[in-house]
Design a protein around this motif. Structure first.
Motif, PDB file in Angstrom:
ATOM      1  N   LEU A   1     -11.582  -8.190  42.463  1.00 33.04           N
ATOM      2  CA  LEU A   1     -11.543  -7.911  43.898  1.00 33.04           C
ATOM      3  C   LEU A   1     -12.803  -6.824  44.052  1.00 33.04           C
ATOM      4  CD1 LEU A   1      -8.324  -7.652  45.686  1.00 33.04           C
ATOM      5  CD2 LEU A   1     -10.088  -9.238  46.042  1.00 33.04           C
ATOM      6  N   TYR A   2     -12.751  -5.890  43.327  1.00 32.52           N
ATOM      7  CA  TYR A   2     -13.974  -4.988  43.507  1.00 32.52           C
ATOM      8  C   TYR A   2     -15.280  -5.394  43.187  1.00 32.52           C
ATOM      9  CZ  TYR A   2     -15.769  -0.129  42.659  1.00 32.52           C
ATOM     10  OH  TYR A   2     -16.523   1.098  42.703  1.00 32.52           O
ATOM     11  N   ASN A   3     -15.305  -6.244  42.216  1.00 34.57           N
ATOM     12  CA  ASN A   3     -16.830  -6.743  41.612  1.00 34.57           C
ATOM     13  C   ASN A   3     -16.998  -7.871  42.634  1.00 34.57           C
ATOM     14  OD1 ASN A   3     -17.558  -5.570  39.238  1.00 34.57           O
ATOM     15  ND2 ASN A   3     -15.779  -6.787  38.199  1.00 34.57           N
ATOM     16  N   LEU A   4     -16.124  -8.444  43.340  1.00 30.72           N
ATOM     17  CA  LEU A   4     -16.392  -9.594  44.168  1.00 30.72           C
ATOM     18  C   LEU A   4     -16.747  -8.947  45.725  1.00 30.72           C
ATOM     19  CD1 LEU A   4     -16.529 -12.519  45.108  1.00 30.72           C
ATOM     20  CD2 LEU A   4     -14.448 -12.268  45.738  1.00 30.72           C
ATOM     21  N   LEU A   5     -15.931  -8.077  46.171  1.00 30.59           N
ATOM     22  CA  LEU A   5     -16.341  -7.726  47.659  1.00 30.59           C
ATOM     23  C   LEU A   5     -16.680  -5.998  47.761  1.00 30.59           C
ATOM     24  CD1 LEU A   5     -12.834  -9.251  48.981  1.00 30.59           C
ATOM     25  CD2 LEU A   5     -15.192  -9.988  49.123  1.00 30.59           C
ATOM     26  N   GLY A   6     -16.588  -5.313  46.524  1.00 31.31           N
ATOM     27  CA  GLY A   6     -16.868  -4.086  46.696  1.00 31.31           C
ATOM     28  C   GLY A   6     -16.140  -3.230  47.622  1.00 31.31           C
ATOM     29  N   LEU A   7     -14.725  -3.279  47.455  1.00 27.25           N
ATOM     30  CA  LEU A   7     -14.067  -2.749  48.348  1.00 27.25           C
ATOM     31  C   LEU A   7     -14.107  -1.121  48.281  1.00 27.25           C
ATOM     32  CD1 LEU A   7     -10.775  -4.952  48.197  1.00 27.25           C
ATOM     33  CD2 LEU A   7     -12.396  -5.108  50.076  1.00 27.25           C
ATOM     34  N   GLU A   8     -13.466  -0.305  49.078  1.00 25.11           N
ATOM     35  CA  GLU A   8     -13.685   1.008  48.893  1.00 25.11           C
ATOM     36  C   GLU A   8     -12.002   1.450  48.420  1.00 25.11           C
ATOM     37  OE1 GLU A   8     -16.091   2.795  52.747  1.00 25.11           O
ATOM     38  OE2 GLU A   8     -14.691   0.941  53.058  1.00 25.11           O
TER      39      GLU A   8
ATOM     40  N   GLU B   1      -7.006  -0.075  33.549  1.00 26.26           N
ATOM     41  CA  GLU B   1      -7.384  -1.766  33.549  1.00 26.26           C
ATOM     42  C   GLU B   1      -8.627  -1.642  34.435  1.00 26.26           C
ATOM     43  OE1 GLU B   1      -5.932  -3.430  31.492  1.00 26.26           O
ATOM     44  OE2 GLU B   1      -6.855  -5.471  32.087  1.00 26.26           O
ATOM     45  N   ILE B   2      -8.932  -1.024  35.375  1.00 29.37           N
ATOM     46  CA  ILE B   2     -10.052  -0.848  36.419  1.00 29.37           C
ATOM     47  C   ILE B   2     -11.200  -0.326  35.454  1.00 29.37           C
ATOM     48  CG2 ILE B   2     -10.841  -0.162  38.515  1.00 29.37           C
ATOM     49  CD1 ILE B   2      -8.223  -0.307  39.648  1.00 29.37           C
ATOM     50  N   LYS B   3     -10.801   0.691  34.877  1.00 25.64           N
ATOM     51  CA  LYS B   3     -11.925   1.492  34.414  1.00 25.64           C
ATOM     52  C   LYS B   3     -12.540   0.809  32.939  1.00 25.64           C
ATOM     53  CE  LYS B   3     -12.913   5.980  32.329  1.00 25.64           C
ATOM     54  NZ  LYS B   3     -12.079   7.315  31.703  1.00 25.64           N
ATOM     55  N   ARG B   4     -11.693   0.054  32.246  1.00 22.83           N
ATOM     56  CA  ARG B   4     -12.020  -0.917  31.416  1.00 22.83           C
ATOM     57  C   ARG B   4     -12.874  -1.858  31.636  1.00 22.83           C
ATOM     58  NH1 ARG B   4      -7.670  -4.978  28.241  1.00 22.83           N
ATOM     59  NH2 ARG B   4      -9.442  -5.993  27.175  1.00 22.83           N
ATOM     60  N   ARG B   5     -12.721  -2.726  32.889  1.00 23.47           N
ATOM     61  CA  ARG B   5     -13.461  -3.863  33.301  1.00 23.47           C
ATOM     62  C   ARG B   5     -14.526  -3.494  34.237  1.00 23.47           C
ATOM     63  NH1 ARG B   5     -10.877  -7.633  30.746  1.00 23.47           N
ATOM     64  NH2 ARG B   5      -8.787  -7.334  30.189  1.00 23.47           N
ATOM     65  N   SER B   6     -14.682  -2.324  34.970  1.00 26.11           N
ATOM     66  CA  SER B   6     -15.533  -2.184  35.980  1.00 26.11           C
ATOM     67  C   SER B   6     -16.881  -1.647  35.514  1.00 26.11           C
ATOM     68  CB  SER B   6     -15.043  -1.236  37.013  1.00 26.11           C
ATOM     69  OG  SER B   6     -15.933  -1.014  38.119  1.00 26.11           O
ATOM     70  N   HIS B   7     -17.996  -2.238  35.302  1.00 31.40           N
ATOM     71  CA  HIS B   7     -19.053  -1.839  34.707  1.00 31.40           C
ATOM     72  C   HIS B   7     -20.344  -2.127  35.811  1.00 31.40           C
ATOM     73  CE1 HIS B   7     -17.299  -1.287  30.845  1.00 31.40           C
ATOM     74  NE2 HIS B   7     -16.490  -2.399  31.175  1.00 31.40           N
ATOM     75  N   ILE B   8     -19.968  -2.580  36.823  1.00 31.29           N
ATOM     76  CA  ILE B   8     -21.373  -2.818  37.638  1.00 31.29           C
ATOM     77  C   ILE B   8     -21.143  -1.677  38.671  1.00 31.29           C
ATOM     78  CG2 ILE B   8     -22.414  -4.322  39.408  1.00 31.29           C
ATOM     79  CD1 ILE B   8     -22.092  -5.917  36.790  1.00 31.29           C
ATOM     80  N   LEU B   9     -20.130  -1.598  39.275  1.00 29.17           N
ATOM     81  CA  LEU B   9     -19.830  -0.396  40.336  1.00 29.17           C
ATOM     82  C   LEU B   9     -18.915   0.506  39.314  1.00 29.17           C
ATOM     83  CD1 LEU B   9     -18.797  -2.714  43.313  1.00 29.17           C
ATOM     84  CD2 LEU B   9     -20.784  -1.009  43.363  1.00 29.17           C
ATOM     85  N   PRO B  10     -19.071   1.955  39.675  1.00 28.89           N
ATOM     86  CA  PRO B  10     -18.511   2.830  39.234  1.00 28.89           C
ATOM     87  C   PRO B  10     -16.994   2.828  39.738  1.00 28.89           C
ATOM     88  CG  PRO B  10     -20.121   3.855  40.567  1.00 28.89           C
ATOM     89  CD  PRO B  10     -20.074   2.498  40.967  1.00 28.89           C
ATOM     90  N   PRO B  11     -16.007   2.790  38.580  1.00 26.78           N
ATOM     91  CA  PRO B  11     -14.657   2.533  38.884  1.00 26.78           C
ATOM     92  C   PRO B  11     -14.024   3.573  39.631  1.00 26.78           C
ATOM     93  CG  PRO B  11     -14.967   3.109  36.404  1.00 26.78           C
ATOM     94  CD  PRO B  11     -16.274   2.845  37.186  1.00 26.78           C
TER      95      PRO B  11
END
Lengths: 328, 328
Positions: free
Chosen positions: A251-258, A280-290
């Motif tokens: 969801l974060y990668n797609l929508l950039g939720l806060e 899991e978020i830290k492992r997979r979030s590389h575009i936006l800072p987790p």
């Protein structure tokens, strides 16, 4: 005083509250839904309840009614399209019917959307513009707020976060799909996972708690065992955290939720699943800072739905005022 | 005549077009990006090109400049935060710099977002309000249009559909995550899958095509083999279809989108992956009717980005006009 009715229509109870423009709950009632009687009976009972509520005159001027309904809602049309918990509700023009019976302007929305809208008004979402509230209970509901407004989607029933596939070949879900988030991260999913693990081997702490609970295994008991350090129970909540993290980061990668907030019965297990979720978020979030994605607990509890419903009613009134006309 | 510049800044080329309010491309140019020279050189060259373009006087009155840039963009600030294809671009205030050099109002957005915005203006998205355009190339880009407007998210770089996890323990992605959609459904993913399958056993049709292509395996050749009925190549595109379907149905449940369109080089394989994609959506969509989600091919091709950039420039001008002030 100007007020609205904020109403939360669930499968078991209907919660009604009289709410002012600042979100103060002036009075509230709870009645049984008696969903098995069908939509006509439920709507009539609700209309009568609204009328009797207001006869006890307290100087309230009811400006509109906001309804949060458990089910797929076409919010623009005010129609409940289908509901898993309300027997026989299919394409019911709830806004129109209740408006005819009571004379009030009526707005209808999905209950998970309204819980999120309520949290955005007065709860955990106050300082955020774009966020998701996940209700973790028997099933999983989701309400998505984008740029400060509820996102219902073009078909009026978006936010079905519980039916996102997280395990393509996983368990069969009530909806007909396999591997929905709801099959793992709901109370039902937690009980199922624990049962499978218990069949494979012993867990003294958990088995003891089950005995004390009259041989009934519940998500609450599994959480209690996990808080006591039980390995099996902790394994269950680690899996819950991982699939919630997978969903969150997508969801974060797609929508950039806060922010993502959790409410519902299973939110009590927040401290059990939040660690693996963050990993899991830290492992997979590389575009936006987790760390930009905040993970929080909802704070309005059972009032979120009625407050959100009241807020959407107020929004319609305010829109009418801005357009120079009087609603009601 | 009132016009804007619509500009698409890629890692290899910069496409410039002069575009009127109806979206007609009056003139266009293409220059080499020479990204290795760094942001200062690229921006100066772009400013010079804009000036020389306009000196050939043709009665154009340039009202604003819209830029579509391959990378993470803070659209509100007009800043390119980071770009995988533009060497050394990190927090570059592109809008401000180019505006100072040329005197024009400058708007900056992500290229995939602008391709979607372009398709919404004049292409496949014309009759839809909420949709996604996926660009399938070496990587995968995504542009999300919600209620007729591009969704950039609170951090300015939403729409990273290529980095949604579809296979949690799958291949390592360039981004650092494992199992991103991009590792399977991009040209790179297709080549990798075909290589692995070829190592396991023969496929005369595909091997022949590879020979004819100077021993180089490309996504295009795999698609050609699949269209010729090659089983191995078809297996590759079936996997592509399934992961695209999984991604699509999750988006559909969450946002209730009306349509997903495909552009980029791999969109040529649309007929190869669309069958398994539809099957996966049908299998997993039980809340909303699967047939409500349309799957289409983009129609603007390489012009989508410049047209989208022009449209966002026009939108800013029109907003200024509505507010009673003159932009430019």
């Amino acid at each position: 005083m100007d007020c609205v009715f904020g109403i939360d229509v669930g499968g078991t109870n209907i919660k009604l509250a009289v709410i002012d423009r600042e979100g103060q709950i002036l009075d509230h009632r709870k009645i049984a839904t008696r969903a098995n009687e069908g939509p006509d009976a439920v709507i009539s009972r609700l209309a009568n309840e609204l009328t009797s509520f207001i006869q006890a005159d307290q100087g309230w001027r009811i400006r509109a009614v906001g309804l949060a309904v458990a089910g797929a809602v076409d919010a623009r049309a005010g129609v409940v399209m289908v509901s898993p918990n309300l027997t026989g509700w299919r394409n019911v023009p709830l806004a129109e019917r209740l408006s005819e019976m009571t004379g009030y302007q009526v707005v209808v929305e999905n209950d998970a959307n309204m819980a999120a809208f309520g949290e955005g008004w007065l709860g955990v979402g106050r300082t955020f513009q774009s966020f998701l509230v996940m209700t973790l209970g028997t099933g999983i509901g989701g309400g998505l707020i984008l740029d400060g407004w509820v996102w219902s989607g073009p078909f009026g029933c978006a936010g079905e976060i519980g039916h996102i596939t997280v395990d393509p070949e996983g368990w069969l879900c009530n909806c007909g799909n396999t591997g929905c988030l709801e099959t793992i991260a709901s109370a039902t999913g937690v009980v199922r996972m624990a049962s499978e693990l218990l069949a494979q081997g012993g867990s003294p702490v958990l088995e003891n708690l089950i005995n004390e609970n009259g041989d009934r295994l519940t998500a609450e008991i599994i959480a209690t065992a996990a808080f006591k350090g039980d390995a099996l129970a902790n394994q269950v909540f680690q899996r819950v955290g991982r699939v919630l993290g997978l969903t969150a980061v997508n969801l974060y990668n797609l929508l950039g939720l806060e922010m993502i907030a959790f409410s519902g019965g299973m939110a009590g297990a927040f401290d059990l699943f939040i660690g693996p979720m963050r990993e899991e978020i830290k492992r997979r979030s590389h575009i936006l800072p987790p760390e930009n994605l905040k993970l929080l607990k909802g704070i309005l509890g059972d009032d979120a739905g009625t407050l959100g419903a009241a807020r959407i009613a107020w929004s319609h009134i305010e829109l009418g005022e801005r357009l120079g006309s009087r609603v009601n």
